[in-house]
Motif scaffolding. Structure first.
Motif, PDB file in Angstrom:
ATOM      1  N   LEU A   2       6.687   6.524   5.045  1.00 40.94           N
ATOM      2  CA  LEU A   2       5.757   5.497   4.582  1.00 40.94           C
ATOM      3  C   LEU A   2       6.277   4.097   4.900  1.00 40.94           C
ATOM      4  CD1 LEU A   2       4.590   6.888   1.114  1.00 40.94           C
ATOM      5  CD2 LEU A   2       3.118   6.401   3.064  1.00 40.94           C
ATOM      6  N   LEU A   3       7.563   3.865   4.625  1.00 39.80           N
ATOM      7  CA  LEU A   3       8.127   2.549   4.911  1.00 39.80           C
ATOM      8  C   LEU A   3       8.100   2.244   6.403  1.00 39.80           C
ATOM      9  CD1 LEU A   3      11.164   2.562   2.446  1.00 39.80           C
ATOM     10  CD2 LEU A   3       9.024   1.303   2.192  1.00 39.80           C
ATOM     11  N   ASP A   4       8.390   3.260   7.229  1.00 37.49           N
ATOM     12  CA  ASP A   4       8.349   3.050   8.684  1.00 37.49           C
ATOM     13  C   ASP A   4       6.934   2.750   9.151  1.00 37.49           C
ATOM     14  OD1 ASP A   4      11.049   3.470   8.850  1.00 37.49           O
ATOM     15  OD2 ASP A   4      10.900   5.547   9.534  1.00 37.49           O
ATOM     16  N   GLU A   5       5.959   3.470   8.578  1.00 39.49           N
ATOM     17  CA  GLU A   5       4.559   3.224   8.954  1.00 39.49           C
ATOM     18  C   GLU A   5       4.141   1.807   8.580  1.00 39.49           C
ATOM     19  OE1 GLU A   5       0.745   3.953  10.471  1.00 39.49           O
ATOM     20  OE2 GLU A   5       2.637   5.034  10.733  1.00 39.49           O
ATOM     21  N   ALA A   6       4.552   1.356   7.383  1.00 38.95           N
ATOM     22  CA  ALA A   6       4.241  -0.017   6.979  1.00 38.95           C
ATOM     23  C   ALA A   6       4.914  -1.018   7.902  1.00 38.95           C
ATOM     24  CB  ALA A   6       4.683  -0.240   5.531  1.00 38.95           C
ATOM     25  N   GLY A   7       6.142  -0.716   8.323  1.00 40.42           N
ATOM     26  CA  GLY A   7       6.866  -1.608   9.225  1.00 40.42           C
ATOM     27  C   GLY A   7       6.226  -1.725  10.589  1.00 40.42           C
ATOM     28  N   ARG A   8       5.492  -0.693  11.005  1.00 40.71           N
ATOM     29  CA  ARG A   8       4.789  -0.729  12.298  1.00 40.71           C
ATOM     30  C   ARG A   8       3.421  -1.393  12.186  1.00 40.71           C
ATOM     31  NH1 ARG A   8       7.066   4.586  12.596  1.00 40.71           N
ATOM     32  NH2 ARG A   8       5.113   5.468  11.788  1.00 40.71           N
TER      33      ARG A   8
ATOM     34  N   ASN B 161       0.828  -1.209   0.000  1.00 39.07           N
ATOM     35  CA  ASN B 161       0.000   0.000   0.000  1.00 39.07           C
ATOM     36  C   ASN B 161       0.863   1.260   0.000  1.00 39.07           C
ATOM     37  OD1 ASN B 161      -2.408  -1.382  -0.080  1.00 39.07           O
ATOM     38  ND2 ASN B 161      -2.690  -1.397   2.142  1.00 39.07           N
ATOM     39  N   ALA B 162       2.002   1.199   0.693  1.00 36.15           N
ATOM     40  CA  ALA B 162       2.914   2.342   0.682  1.00 36.15           C
ATOM     41  C   ALA B 162       3.407   2.619  -0.733  1.00 36.15           C
ATOM     42  CB  ALA B 162       4.097   2.073   1.615  1.00 36.15           C
ATOM     43  N   ALA B 163       3.770   1.555  -1.455  1.00 32.53           N
ATOM     44  CA  ALA B 163       4.255   1.722  -2.832  1.00 32.53           C
ATOM     45  C   ALA B 163       3.145   2.227  -3.749  1.00 32.53           C
ATOM     46  CB  ALA B 163       4.810   0.397  -3.348  1.00 32.53           C
ATOM     47  N   ARG B 164       1.950   1.679  -3.595  1.00 34.41           N
ATOM     48  CA  ARG B 164       0.839   2.113  -4.454  1.00 34.41           C
ATOM     49  C   ARG B 164       0.497   3.583  -4.210  1.00 34.41           C
ATOM     50  NH1 ARG B 164      -3.878  -1.917  -3.416  1.00 34.41           N
ATOM     51  NH2 ARG B 164      -4.876  -0.737  -5.084  1.00 34.41           N
ATOM     52  N   LEU B 165       0.489   3.974  -2.943  1.00 34.76           N
ATOM     53  CA  LEU B 165       0.239   5.379  -2.624  1.00 34.76           C
ATOM     54  C   LEU B 165       1.321   6.276  -3.222  1.00 34.76           C
ATOM     55  CD1 LEU B 165      -0.856   5.329   1.132  1.00 34.76           C
ATOM     56  CD2 LEU B 165      -2.155   6.313  -0.754  1.00 34.76           C
ATOM     57  N   ALA B 166       2.572   5.870  -3.050  1.00 31.92           N
ATOM     58  CA  ALA B 166       3.685   6.704  -3.498  1.00 31.92           C
ATOM     59  C   ALA B 166       3.676   6.880  -5.012  1.00 31.92           C
ATOM     60  CB  ALA B 166       5.013   6.099  -3.046  1.00 31.92           C
ATOM     61  N   TYR B 167       3.461   5.791  -5.738  1.00 26.84           N
ATOM     62  CA  TYR B 167       3.496   5.907  -7.197  1.00 26.84           C
ATOM     63  C   TYR B 167       2.241   6.557  -7.753  1.00 26.84           C
ATOM     64  CZ  TYR B 167       7.883   3.442  -7.355  1.00 26.84           C
ATOM     65  OH  TYR B 167       9.213   3.115  -7.187  1.00 26.84           O
ATOM     66  N   LEU B 168       1.136   6.508  -7.005  1.00 25.50           N
ATOM     67  CA  LEU B 168      -0.077   7.215  -7.431  1.00 25.50           C
ATOM     68  C   LEU B 168       0.033   8.714  -7.169  1.00 25.50           C
ATOM     69  CD1 LEU B 168      -3.091   7.344  -8.329  1.00 25.50           C
ATOM     70  CD2 LEU B 168      -3.672   6.959  -5.929  1.00 25.50           C
ATOM     71  N   LEU B 169       0.418   9.079  -5.949  1.00 29.25           N
ATOM     72  CA  LEU B 169       0.372  10.484  -5.536  1.00 29.25           C
ATOM     73  C   LEU B 169       1.679  11.233  -5.759  1.00 29.25           C
ATOM     74  CD1 LEU B 169      -1.650  10.130  -2.205  1.00 29.25           C
ATOM     75  CD2 LEU B 169      -2.504  10.672  -4.485  1.00 29.25           C
ATOM     76  N   TRP B 170       2.804  10.503  -5.869  1.00 34.05           N
ATOM     77  CA  TRP B 170       4.098  11.168  -6.035  1.00 34.05           C
ATOM     78  C   TRP B 170       4.815  10.764  -7.315  1.00 34.05           C
ATOM     79  CZ3 TRP B 170       6.427  10.313  -0.464  1.00 34.05           C
ATOM     80  CH2 TRP B 170       5.861  11.242   0.425  1.00 34.05           C
ATOM     81  N   ASP B 171       4.388   9.700  -7.949  1.00 31.32           N
ATOM     82  CA  ASP B 171       5.053   9.181  -9.155  1.00 31.32           C
ATOM     83  C   ASP B 171       6.476   8.745  -8.840  1.00 31.32           C
ATOM     84  OD1 ASP B 171       4.465   8.613 -11.904  1.00 31.32           O
ATOM     85  OD2 ASP B 171       5.879  10.153 -12.525  1.00 31.32           O
ATOM     86  N   THR B 172       6.705   8.324  -7.608  1.00 32.10           N
ATOM     87  CA  THR B 172       8.035   7.875  -7.208  1.00 32.10           C
ATOM     88  C   THR B 172       7.911   6.908  -6.036  1.00 32.10           C
ATOM     89  OG1 THR B 172      10.272   8.605  -6.635  1.00 32.10           O
ATOM     90  CG2 THR B 172       8.453   9.772  -5.569  1.00 32.10           C
ATOM     91  N   MET B 173       9.050   6.453  -5.514  1.00 31.13           N
ATOM     92  CA  MET B 173       9.092   5.450  -4.454  1.00 31.13           C
ATOM     93  C   MET B 173       8.594   6.010  -3.114  1.00 31.13           C
ATOM     94  SD  MET B 173      13.209   5.478  -3.705  1.00 31.13           S
ATOM     95  CE  MET B 173      13.085   4.710  -2.092  1.00 31.13           C
ATOM     96  N   PRO B 174       8.225   5.135  -2.169  1.00 24.87           N
ATOM     97  CA  PRO B 174       7.821   5.598  -0.837  1.00 24.87           C
ATOM     98  C   PRO B 174       8.995   6.244  -0.107  1.00 24.87           C
ATOM     99  CG  PRO B 174       7.235   3.275  -1.189  1.00 24.87           C
ATOM    100  CD  PRO B 174       8.129   3.672  -2.310  1.00 24.87           C
ATOM    101  N   ASP B 175       8.696   7.221   0.744  1.00 24.03           N
ATOM    102  CA  ASP B 175       9.745   7.813   1.571  1.00 24.03           C
ATOM    103  C   ASP B 175       9.890   7.005   2.858  1.00 24.03           C
ATOM    104  OD1 ASP B 175       7.482   8.481   3.004  1.00 24.03           O
ATOM    105  OD2 ASP B 175       7.825  10.641   2.976  1.00 24.03           O
ATOM    106  N   GLU B 176      10.818   7.419   3.713  1.00 20.49           N
ATOM    107  CA  GLU B 176      11.077   6.680   4.949  1.00 20.49           C
ATOM    108  C   GLU B 176       9.853   6.643   5.856  1.00 20.49           C
ATOM    109  OE1 GLU B 176      13.592   4.802   6.168  1.00 20.49           O
ATOM    110  OE2 GLU B 176      14.382   4.914   4.135  1.00 20.49           O
TER     111      GLU B 176
END
Length: 477
Positions: free
Chosen positions: A298-304, A281-296
């Protein structure tokens, strides 16, 4: 229905009465091509909603395709034909179907649709813009290597459609060449972008080596690496660092290797049962809303364990929309939707259009971009994209419109009351996009409106054979 369905297909009713057809808003929607007998039967019973139970012959299902009632598609089934008799027979049968049977048929149709749409998610390859933005944020590289990749095709108006995302041998070779160049550039002059999260004590520092592989791999693959993956990349690192006695050379070969597998090149969609669902979901959000990879973050939130509920995803999305990268992604969407590429390469007869220059074309693009950004990022009414009685003009575009130059370049300017311009349909960009080098083209303009604004697939004209005869020596043209 088994006998009538081929008749409806032969009459080309599907071309208009489908999810993307010109009659998409109507109640008659054909099932997918190659539908099963079960789907066809459910579709046939669902047509009862178009039947007049008191007078079957007056039903729209019978009157429209035979053009007894005005029908946009004209007469699709000839009166007095065997096809008409089959249609009337089915209409009469539906008129006798009870309301309870109609409801049961509708429920079966819904269940079928849900079953068909519950297919495994498909992998989506990074588009060229997503690739460029990802290596920028991952490696600090701004050379835009994907600009040298084989060009992407527009499908359904965009370049991210999965139907056109196969990886050809030429594309695979381009990925390999880019990965090698990016990896070398990442460690020129040391570690300028801080990719190594620790200070290695030697070229064989095991602790720092593993930490680098896990840290970089998590960002490159947009999820944690498995133990097997860590071991694989550690062996690769050790081999190169041991050969060169250089820690950075080991890191370089790992970066090159990680930029080529599907884990990097494709956006995976791990299901809710997967421990990596939040990362997906972090990747899908990032590429939809930013057109790039997730930032730290987003990755930290997914990790939690976050990014799994609607509330968590909404909270993340609102934060992301306040980031400048959201404007970049919206701009990429706009450039594809409004085909900026065609305007940039447009050619006009200079004898007729002396004002047309590459600079004017760029100003046309900027006018449309400014209106779009104003509405999206200033909480505007997006319908004004089609109705706005104002625009954002520079001196060149204002002169083209016969208006006085604005006080500042691309400042907002209200159109005078007698101006025919309103919204995108009045923009010079739209008119340039949908015309020819020497003249306007109402056909091109109408097709663009139907396809890009109304999301309709325009069928070929009925009864017209557009296939050219083969070229021969006797008839070379």
């Amino acid at each position: 229905m088994a006998r009538l369905y081929p008749v409806l297909e032969a009459a080309q009713c599907r071309l208009c009465h489908s999810d993307n057809g010109v009659a998409a808003a109507r109640r008659l929607h054909f099932p997918r091509p190659g539908a099963t007998p079960e789907e066809i039967a459910a579709f046939g019973l669902s047509l009862a909603a178009l039947v007049d139970r008191a007078g079957p012959e007056q039903s729209l299902l019978f009157q429209k395709p035979t053009n007894r009632v005005q029908h946009t598609g004209g007469e699709r089934i000839a009166r007095g034909s065997d096809s008409e008799r089959l249609l009337l027979e089915w209409v009469r049968k539906l008129a006798a179907v009870s309301e309870e049977e109609q409801r049961a048929a509708a429920a079966r149709k819904v269940a079928l649709a849900r079953r068909l749409t519950a297919r495994p998610a498909l992998l989506r390859r990074l588009t060229h813009s997503q690739y460029n933005n990802t290596v920028r944020d991952l490696l600090g590289d701004r050379t835009e290597p994907a600009s040298a990749f084989p060009p992407e095709d527009f499908v359904h108006g965009f370049r991210n459609q999965i139907e056109a995302q196969a990886v050809s041998p030429l594309q695979a070779e381009a990925y390999s060449v880019a990965a090698a160049k990016l990896a070398r550039g990442a460690f020129l002059g040391g570690d300028p972008n801080g990719l190594i999260p620790c200070r290695p004590q030697s070229f064989g520092d095991a602790s720092c080596r593993i930490r680098f592989i896990r840290d970089f791999g998590r960002r490159a693959f947009r999820r944690p690496l498995t133990a097997e993956e860590v071991a694989t990349y550690e062996r690769l690192f050790q081999s190169e660092a041991g050969r060169t006695r250089d820690f950075l050379k080991g890191a370089e070969i790992v970066v090159e290797a990680m930029l080529q597998p599907p884990n990097f090149l494709f956006i995976a969609d791990y299901g809710p049962a997967s421990p990596w669902h939040g990362y997906a979901n972090a990747a899908r959000l990032a590429y939809l809303l930013w057109d790039t990879m997730p930032d730290e973050a987003l990755l930290d939130e997914a990790g939690r364990g976050g990014l799994r509920t609607a509330a968590q995803i909404e909270e993340a999305a609102r934060r992301m929309l306040d980031d400048p990268r959201a404007r970049q992604a919206a701009g990429e969407f706009l450039s594809q939707w409004m085909r900026f590429d065609r305007v940039r390469t447009a050619v006009r007869d200079r004898r007729l259009y002396r004002q047309f220059t590459p600079e004017l074309a760029a100003a046309m693009i900027e006018e449309t971009r400014r209106l779009f950004d104003h509405l999206v990022f200033s909480d505007g009414d997006f319908m004004e994209f089609f109705t706005a009685r104002y625009s954002f003009l520079n001196s060149d575009v204002a002169r083209l419109y016969g208006l006085p130059a604005p006080a500042e370049e691309f400042a907002r300017l209200d159109f005078p009351p007698d101006s025919p311009r309103a919204g995108i349909l009045g923009h010079a960009l739209f008119h340039t996009l949908t015309s020819k080098p020497e003249e306007t083209s109402p056909t091109e303009r109408g097709l663009f409106v139907r396809a890009h604004f109304l999301c309709q697939d325009v069928p070929p004209p009925p009864g017209v054979n557009a296939n050219l005869p083969p070229v021969t020596d006797e008839r070379p043209m």
